[in-house]
Enzyme design. Structure first.
Site, PDB file in Angstrom:
ATOM      1  N   LYS A  29       0.849  -1.131   0.051  1.00 45.25           N
ATOM      2  CA  LYS A  29       0.156   0.179  -0.191  1.00 45.25           C
ATOM      3  C   LYS A  29       0.831   1.199   0.058  1.00 45.25           C
ATOM      4  O   LYS A  29       0.645   2.176  -0.603  1.00 45.25           O
ATOM      5  CB  LYS A  29      -0.982   0.151   1.309  1.00 45.25           C
ATOM      6  CG  LYS A  29      -1.488   1.448   1.473  1.00 45.25           C
ATOM      7  CD  LYS A  29      -2.511   1.418   2.818  1.00 45.25           C
ATOM      8  CE  LYS A  29      -1.782   1.571   3.986  1.00 45.25           C
ATOM      9  NZ  LYS A  29      -1.453   2.943   4.481  1.00 45.25           N
ATOM     10  N   ASN A  30       1.883   1.320   0.935  1.00 45.99           N
ATOM     11  CA  ASN A  30       2.807   2.511   0.932  1.00 45.99           C
ATOM     12  C   ASN A  30       3.844   2.581  -0.139  1.00 45.99           C
ATOM     13  O   ASN A  30       4.431   3.546  -0.170  1.00 45.99           O
ATOM     14  CB  ASN A  30       3.351   2.441   2.086  1.00 45.99           C
ATOM     15  CG  ASN A  30       2.301   2.623   3.409  1.00 45.99           C
ATOM     16  OD1 ASN A  30       1.119   2.838   3.200  1.00 45.99           O
ATOM     17  ND2 ASN A  30       2.949   2.376   4.622  1.00 45.99           N
TER      18      ASN A  30
ATOM     19  N   ARG B 257      -4.618  11.146   3.395  1.00 43.73           N
ATOM     20  CA  ARG B 257      -3.322  11.749   3.529  1.00 43.73           C
ATOM     21  C   ARG B 257      -2.563  11.491   2.312  1.00 43.73           C
ATOM     22  O   ARG B 257      -1.654  12.541   1.854  1.00 43.73           O
ATOM     23  CB  ARG B 257      -2.445  11.390   4.836  1.00 43.73           C
ATOM     24  CG  ARG B 257      -1.286  11.980   4.931  1.00 43.73           C
ATOM     25  CD  ARG B 257      -0.579  11.668   6.188  1.00 43.73           C
ATOM     26  NE  ARG B 257       0.686  12.546   6.276  1.00 43.73           N
ATOM     27  CZ  ARG B 257       0.892  13.528   6.616  1.00 43.73           C
ATOM     28  NH1 ARG B 257      -0.182  14.377   6.956  1.00 43.73           N
ATOM     29  NH2 ARG B 257       1.942  14.214   6.678  1.00 43.73           N
TER      30      ARG B 257
ATOM     31  N   CYS C 109      -5.141  12.578  12.280  1.00 43.24           N
ATOM     32  CA  CYS C 109      -5.960  11.444  12.457  1.00 43.24           C
ATOM     33  C   CYS C 109      -5.648  10.736  14.004  1.00 43.24           C
ATOM     34  O   CYS C 109      -4.953  11.450  14.710  1.00 43.24           O
ATOM     35  CB  CYS C 109      -5.307  10.167  11.386  1.00 43.24           C
ATOM     36  SG  CYS C 109      -3.674   9.842  11.514  1.00 43.24           S
TER      37      CYS C 109
ATOM     38  N   ARG D  35      -0.244  15.075  12.120  1.00 41.90           N
ATOM     39  CA  ARG D  35       0.559  14.709  11.044  1.00 41.90           C
ATOM     40  C   ARG D  35       0.697  16.139  10.161  1.00 41.90           C
ATOM     41  O   ARG D  35       0.074  16.470   9.121  1.00 41.90           O
ATOM     42  CB  ARG D  35      -0.611  13.961  10.035  1.00 41.90           C
ATOM     43  CG  ARG D  35      -0.977  12.671  10.706  1.00 41.90           C
ATOM     44  CD  ARG D  35      -0.124  11.650  10.723  1.00 41.90           C
ATOM     45  NE  ARG D  35       0.370  10.971   9.766  1.00 41.90           N
ATOM     46  CZ  ARG D  35      -0.206  10.085   9.080  1.00 41.90           C
ATOM     47  NH1 ARG D  35      -1.397   9.452   9.425  1.00 41.90           N
ATOM     48  NH2 ARG D  35       0.215   9.397   8.152  1.00 41.90           N
ATOM     49  N   PRO D  36       1.499  16.898  10.668  1.00 38.41           N
ATOM     50  CA  PRO D  36       1.937  18.234   9.975  1.00 38.41           C
ATOM     51  C   PRO D  36       2.785  17.975   8.547  1.00 38.41           C
ATOM     52  O   PRO D  36       2.962  16.561   8.326  1.00 38.41           O
ATOM     53  CB  PRO D  36       2.908  18.889  10.850  1.00 38.41           C
ATOM     54  CG  PRO D  36       3.350  17.846  11.623  1.00 38.41           C
ATOM     55  CD  PRO D  36       2.568  16.768  11.778  1.00 38.41           C
ATOM     56  N   ILE D  37       2.600  18.963   7.888  1.00 42.08           N
ATOM     57  CA  ILE D  37       3.284  18.824   6.499  1.00 42.08           C
ATOM     58  C   ILE D  37       4.084  19.802   6.100  1.00 42.08           C
ATOM     59  O   ILE D  37       4.481  20.047   5.054  1.00 42.08           O
ATOM     60  CB  ILE D  37       2.148  18.695   5.307  1.00 42.08           C
ATOM     61  CG1 ILE D  37       1.302  20.481   5.362  1.00 42.08           C
ATOM     62  CG2 ILE D  37       0.973  17.932   5.539  1.00 42.08           C
ATOM     63  CD1 ILE D  37       0.487  20.483   4.003  1.00 42.08           C
ATOM     64  N   ASP D  38       4.792  20.453   7.197  1.00 43.37           N
ATOM     65  CA  ASP D  38       5.866  21.367   7.154  1.00 43.37           C
ATOM     66  C   ASP D  38       6.915  20.858   6.389  1.00 43.37           C
ATOM     67  O   ASP D  38       7.618  22.002   5.551  1.00 43.37           O
ATOM     68  CB  ASP D  38       6.065  22.032   8.495  1.00 43.37           C
ATOM     69  CG  ASP D  38       6.649  20.998   9.396  1.00 43.37           C
ATOM     70  OD1 ASP D  38       6.095  19.674   9.305  1.00 43.37           O
ATOM     71  OD2 ASP D  38       7.798  20.954   9.996  1.00 43.37           O
TER      72      ASP D  38
ATOM     73  N   ASP E 260       4.640   0.999  12.177  1.00 45.25           N
ATOM     74  CA  ASP E 260       3.316   0.463  11.524  1.00 45.25           C
ATOM     75  C   ASP E 260       3.234  -1.019  12.261  1.00 45.25           C
ATOM     76  O   ASP E 260       2.195  -1.673  11.822  1.00 45.25           O
ATOM     77  CB  ASP E 260       3.214   0.357   9.939  1.00 45.25           C
ATOM     78  CG  ASP E 260       3.138   1.787   9.551  1.00 45.25           C
ATOM     79  OD1 ASP E 260       3.398   1.971   8.150  1.00 45.25           O
ATOM     80  OD2 ASP E 260       2.547   2.653  10.058  1.00 45.25           O
TER      81      ASP E 260
ATOM     82  N   ARG F 252      -8.867   0.100   4.769  1.00 41.83           N
ATOM     83  CA  ARG F 252      -7.962   1.127   3.826  1.00 41.83           C
ATOM     84  C   ARG F 252      -6.676   0.381   3.693  1.00 41.83           C
ATOM     85  O   ARG F 252      -6.182   0.821   2.830  1.00 41.83           O
ATOM     86  CB  ARG F 252      -7.669   2.247   4.933  1.00 41.83           C
ATOM     87  CG  ARG F 252      -8.984   3.134   5.257  1.00 41.83           C
ATOM     88  CD  ARG F 252      -8.469   4.394   5.954  1.00 41.83           C
ATOM     89  NE  ARG F 252      -7.413   5.129   5.344  1.00 41.83           N
ATOM     90  CZ  ARG F 252      -6.962   6.289   5.594  1.00 41.83           C
ATOM     91  NH1 ARG F 252      -7.585   6.762   6.796  1.00 41.83           N
ATOM     92  NH2 ARG F 252      -5.919   6.766   5.074  1.00 41.83           N
TER      93      ARG F 252
END
Ligand code: EPZ
Length: 420
Positions: free
Chosen positions: A22-23, A93, A117, A122-125, A307, A399
């Site tokens: 998946k990833n 995401r 979540c 879960r920042p995106i900086d 995970d 998912r």
């Protein structure tokens, strides 16, 4: 509402075939929109909700995608939109992976701000800072991220944290930037290598994937290619831990042992038999009560994967002695602890560490998944709990797992999906 019902006590016997990662497929789908010539054909694509949702978003952008079982064909030559702001974007995401490729191809992009979540904010900086270094100017307002750039230029970028997604986003954007980009302190996961191989087969010039420094020489054009997704190491690890917890003898097929070294090491440390065979990895165990308590600390690859943290805890609830698990990647990835406690686990949490003492037994009860890996962990605990365990919020599990219930049932588990 759907739930998964497990009657504990059955051992697992037989074999299970692992699907594509998946990833890996999620960033590879995003990278496919960089091909302005030809089509891509991708094999071993798993049937997952996250994959379906990302395909829906990419089709909305004008990309043609055909799916036949586990094979998809992608033609991005006629892509005509850059605004990924439809509903499902903020829940997924992985839509963030589109940011770099869309800006690199069109010079501007609009995507909905991805939400947090259960496992963290879960920042995106790191994504934005890296893309700004390549020449992107962002405007973030009303939950939409708008980026624009007059052509991307290579840069030297140091990631404050080896973020998997930021590494992938920057690798994709830099592939068609002008000049050389050096990415330092990047993530080293196998999925990064798989994406780099896919991009290089499209015509990119990337070296160093799988190490902490990646060099990219920008090219002007990328073309469609043929690719087979690597096996899902987290799916494979989940089944290995299920066998260790329930007891049994199962061959896990289509798995790359090298991608699971820390998980194999920890299973062996817990006293589980893990043997590499030609077709895959065979796991034999007398069940959770036959395991020894162990200590785990999650780290960026090649350390123990975050995970796999919940699943490992799910296996150790009746292990002999004490165990401890420290989560260093996400700040809130322990929502499953409460659910284990409901089952009678002797487990306490202090900061980002959980201490656990194995009990004689755990009892089936009603529990709720908080994310996909926690959902898998609750099913694993249900495999050896006394009585019936009912797991709610099964949408999280869909998912990231393709036919988890069916596969466990075919191995001998008493497990079903029911409408409550
Ligand atoms: C990827 O998420 C995986 N998802 C996750 O798998 C996995 O848990 C995670 O990497 C870590 O290995 C996919 O590949 C689709 P990160 P990602 O950026 O890229 C912080 C699963 O169960 N961070 O490596 O979102 C972040 O908050 C999922 O399959 C920033 O601070 O993870 C976290 O604490 C869950 N700023 C840490 O870095 C940023 O800009 C690691 O996040 C980005 C991240």
């Amino acid at each position: 509402m759907e739930e998964i019902v497990i009657k504990g006590g059955n051992r697992l016997e037989g074999k299970v075939l692992i699907k594509g990662s998946k990833n890996s497929i999620l960033p590879i789908l995003a990278a496919s929109i960089l091909a302005t010539e030809g089509k891509s054909v991708i094999y071993d694509v798993p049937n997952l909700k996250d994959v379906e949702n990302l395909i829906e978003i990419i089709e909305y952008l004008g990309v043609k995608i055909d799916r036949e079982d586990n094979m998809i064909t992608i033609d991005a030559t006629c892509m005509n939109r850059y605004d990924a702001t439809i509903d499902c974007v903020s829940e997924l995401r992985a839509s963030l992976f589109l940011l770099g490729p869309i800006i690199a191809r069109f010079g501007f992009s609009e995507i909905s701000q991805p939400g947090g979540c259960a496992i963290g904010i879960r920042p995106i900086d790191l994504h934005l800072k890296g893309l700004e270094a390549l020449g992107v100017v962002f405007d973030k307002s009303h939950g939409v991220i708008k980026g624009k750039a007059d052509g991307l230029k290579g840069a030297r970028i140091y990631l404050d944290f080896p973020s998997v997604g930021a590494t992938e986003n920057l690798m994709m954007a830099a592939s068609i930037s002008e000049g050389q980009t050096i990415l330092e302190n990047v993530a080293e996961e196998p999925e990064i290598v798989d994406l780099a191989n896919y991009l290089n087969n499209m015509g990119a010039r990337i070296t160093g994937a799988g190490t902490n420094m990646i060099k990219i020489h920008g090219v002007t054009k990328l073309k469609g290619t043929v690719h087979t997704v690597i096996p899902d190491r987290i799916e494979a690890g989940t089944y290995m831990i299920a066998v260790a917890a329930a007891g049994g003898n199962v061959l896990i097929e289509n798995v790359i042992a090298d991608h699971l070294k820390p998980v194999l090491a920890k299973l062996r440390e817990a006293g589980v038999s893990v043997e590499e065979e030609f077709e895959g990895i065979r796991v034999k165990s007398e069940g959770s009560r036959g395991c020894k308590g162990i200590t785990i600390k999650t780290m960026p690859y090649p350390g123990f994967p975050t995970d796999m943290q919940a699943q490992m805890l799910g296996m150790l609830l009746c292990a002999d002695g004490r165990s401890s698990v420290t989560e260093t990647i996400f700040e809130r990835r322990f929502q499953h602890i409460e659910e284990f406690r409901k089952m009678g686990a002797d487990i306490i949490m202090a900061g980002n560490t959980v201490a656990l003492t194995g009990t004689e037994k755990i009892d089936g009860t009603i529990v709720y998944a908080s994310d996909l890996r926690a959902g898998a962990a609750l099913i694993i605990a249900g495999l050896y709990a006394e009585g019936e365990t009912r797991v709610g919020n099964v949408h999280f599990i869909d998912r990231g797992y393709d036919r988890l219930v069916e596969n466990l049932r075919s191995l001998g588990a008493d497990i079903n999906r029911v409408q409550r």
